[in-house]
Design an enzyme around this catalytic site. Structure first.
Site, PDB file in Angstrom:
ATOM      1  N   SER A 165       0.806  -1.219   0.000  1.00 59.94           N
ATOM      2  CA  SER A 165       0.000   0.000   0.000  1.00 59.94           C
ATOM      3  C   SER A 165       0.836   1.263   0.000  1.00 59.94           C
ATOM      4  CB  SER A 165      -0.904   0.024   1.245  1.00 59.94           C
ATOM      5  OG  SER A 165      -0.127   0.073   2.420  1.00 59.94           O
ATOM      6  N   CYS A 166       2.162   1.147   0.062  1.00 60.36           N
ATOM      7  CA  CYS A 166       2.998   2.335   0.203  1.00 60.36           C
ATOM      8  C   CYS A 166       4.177   2.272  -0.740  1.00 60.36           C
ATOM      9  CB  CYS A 166       3.498   2.477   1.646  1.00 60.36           C
ATOM     10  SG  CYS A 166       4.509   3.947   1.899  1.00 60.36           S
ATOM     11  N   GLY A 167       4.289   3.279  -1.610  1.00 55.68           N
ATOM     12  CA  GLY A 167       5.382   3.315  -2.570  1.00 55.68           C
ATOM     13  C   GLY A 167       6.595   4.072  -2.099  1.00 55.68           C
TER      14      GLY A 167
END
Length: 282
Positions: free
Chosen positions: A124-126
């Site tokens: 969910s986090c780049g």
């Protein structure tokens, strides 16, 4: 380095390992409970090694892993072209259970030392794992492109994207990123539990096909638009991002700053443009 994986014009099959069967118990309010089989999108770790040394672990949906890694390395500034990849392969020393979930990359040269990115990247986090606010700041050049797209073409794209999402059709549990021409022709689409992974896969495909910068394409994403998606689009030279969902405040600010047209809440009969609307014509 080029991968022998030409983009298919017909809807692609579900990649091996992208889904798994599970038992589910629906709980209706006015009917009896019956357990049945369901299909889930797989979320699994991919260990990325650089020259045999662990670099990071990407939580992803299996499928198009080589493109994911290529796009990730490009968007991290570690490579600038697919030809800088000497090899990308599953190491022979990996245990059987790990074999399909480990990729070892060998590069001609690394343009930036990747040591600061040694962390677990969740789906969910780049940009998770960055060590400071300064490391999140983007240093790039504004996107230059003569691309224009009629509103009616944009309005038709979500339905076309939905028809090209085999994993979503089976699970309802993945994001998608897709490249289209200004005429609305689908160029490439990739799915993943992580929205930034889906975009890395698309950019990795484009890089191996020699199509970066992508000034002749627009990007459609199946959900919302966050800062890191705009950041990746800037790196790939994409002039227009359209989204089914909403953009964040930082996404809008970044698009405005770097000359990217940003469209949100894309529907068959309406859309909102948050930055550089001149590329969207009547």
């Amino acid at each position: 380095m080029r991968f022998n994986n030409p983009e298919q014009r017909r809807p692609a099959p579900v990649p091996p390992g992208a889904t798994v069967s599970a038992r589910v118990t629906p709980l209706p309010l006015d009917d009896r409970v019956v357990t049945r089989d369901d299909t889930l999108a797989v979320e699994a770790p991919l260990e990325l090694r650089l020259g045999g040394k662990p670099l990071t672990v990407l939580m992803r949906t299996p499928g198009h892993d080589e493109e994911l890694v290529t796009g990730f390395l490009f968007n991290e500034g570690i490579i600038a072209d697919a030809d800088e990849l000497i090899s990308l392969e599953h190491p022979s020393d990996a245990r059987d259970a790990e074999h399909g979930n480990v990729l070892d990359v060998r590069l001609m040269t690394a343009r930036r030392l990747p040591s600061e990115r040694l962390f677990l990247s969740n789906s969910s986090c780049g940009i998770c794992g960055k060590q400071s606010l300064a490391s999140v700041e983007l240093h790039g050049v504004p996107v230059r492109s003569d691309l224009v797209v009629p509103r009616r073409v944009l309005a038709a794209l979500p339905d076309r994207l939905r028809g090209a999402q085999p994993v979503f059709a089976e699970t309802g549990g993945v994001h998608a990123s897709a490249l289209f021409t200004p005429a609305g022709v689908l160029v490439a689409v990739r799915e993943d539990v992580g929205r930034h992974n889906a975009l890395d896969k698309v950019v990795g495909w484009a890089l191996t096909e020699g199509r970066v910068p992508l000034g002749d394409c627009l990007l459609l994403v199946s959900g919302r638009v966050s800062y890191e998606l705009v950041q990746k689009a800037i790196a790939a030279g994409i002039p227009l991002i359209a989204a089914v969902g909403a953009p964040s405040s930082l996404a809008v600010a970044l698009a405005e700053r770097f000359g990217i047209t940003l469209v949100g809440f894309l529907r068959p009969g309406s859309m909102n443009c948050y930055a550089h609307p001149s590329r969207v014509t009547e």
